[in-house]
Write an enzyme that holds these catalytic residues in place. Sequence first.
Site, PDB file in Angstrom:
ATOM      1  N   LEU A 159      -0.655  -1.889   3.924  1.00 62.68           N
ATOM      2  CA  LEU A 159      -0.288  -0.865   3.386  1.00 62.68           C
ATOM      3  C   LEU A 159       0.059   0.031   3.414  1.00 62.68           C
ATOM      4  CD1 LEU A 159      -4.668  -0.694   4.707  1.00 62.68           C
ATOM      5  CD2 LEU A 159      -3.852  -1.698   2.181  1.00 62.68           C
ATOM      6  N   ASP A 160       0.146   0.516   2.344  1.00 53.91           N
ATOM      7  CA  ASP A 160       1.267   1.876   2.254  1.00 53.91           C
ATOM      8  C   ASP A 160       1.149   3.035   3.517  1.00 53.91           C
ATOM      9  OD1 ASP A 160       2.022   1.394   0.369  1.00 53.91           O
ATOM     10  OD2 ASP A 160       1.253   2.093  -1.549  1.00 53.91           O
ATOM     11  N   LYS A 161       2.186   3.655   3.556  1.00 52.57           N
ATOM     12  CA  LYS A 161       2.118   4.613   4.802  1.00 52.57           C
ATOM     13  C   LYS A 161       0.513   5.337   5.272  1.00 52.57           C
ATOM     14  CE  LYS A 161       3.836   8.313   7.070  1.00 52.57           C
ATOM     15  NZ  LYS A 161       4.884   9.520   7.240  1.00 52.57           N
TER      16      LYS A 161
END
Length: 344
Positions: A165-167
């Site tokens: 998942l993106d940050k």
Amino acid sequence: MCFQIPVFLESAIRQGRPSRRVYRRLGIAMNAEQTIRTVPHELAGQRLDQALAKLFPQYSRSRLKSWLLNGAIIVDGESPRPRDPVYGGETVELRVVPEVSVTAEPEFIALNIVHEDESLMVINKPAGLVVHPGAGNSSGTLMNGLLHHAPALEELPRAGIVHRLDKDTSGLLLIGKTLQAHTALVRQLGDREISRHYLAVCYGVLTGGGTIDAPIGRHRVDRKRMSIRDDGKPAVTHYTVLERFAAHTYIEVKLDTGRTHQIRVHFAHRRHALVGDPVYGGRLAMPAGASDRLITTLRRFRRQALHAARLEFVHPGSGEPLSFEAQPPDDFEDLLAALRGDVT
């Protein structure tokens, strides 16, 4: 011969059983897992690497090939080439010596563990937590926390992390705890057998659900961004409208593929960028007649409004279908409340 224990090993022994990493610094091999199989005659004529994939389906083909080339797989006492044929009846000995696959350092990080058993973990990742160490993020990542929680994960690719998942995206992440489980889960992901459902808030009012089918590749100029490209990799996103507001839409999104920034890029391409997206969202626009509460909430929402809410897959050990859900975090719920309060 006198063998002097190095200071770092003496310290590790005082604290408990030394880790595999400590042993490797001394060049001491840990116990290998030994498995012996006989090549069935129905595989006669196939390449050895093809036969190995059928004999040991719990491991990936690339890993089996690497072990074969490194001498960890012996066939009738010899080390043949991957392309050599099998004739049936050969004895295959696999000796798996655990190897360090990641170099991140263990670090205590509070993990929101939704589920854990001997094969896997499901983590509810908060927004702001980086998944993998990288340039400028050598510590404080999910991987550092996983290695502290379960040190044996250092032997798995990406510390067992199956997808990412993106940050600034919150929600559910899947981790395999053994090489067999990780390999099986990665295969499920590649075969589109893991169902990932997201919640998002986008700009504009969508009239109904649909599918976005547009290939994604690296941006030609800004290499940190992704973009829609004819020569990109296939990317398919399905979405359903949950609620419509004056100038925004609350949606549920399901991925067929998992390209980098896929949901963010697809909706920005449709001119319905996700609220708060700092990369693809463009300049913050306030809807006409917005209340002070909504204006303040939109200005404070500095990340993409995206949450991985549901994860469905088959347990790699038991074969049991599993489903996990995680409610959106407080900032996401506050955004929805502000949008609902502005509907007239």
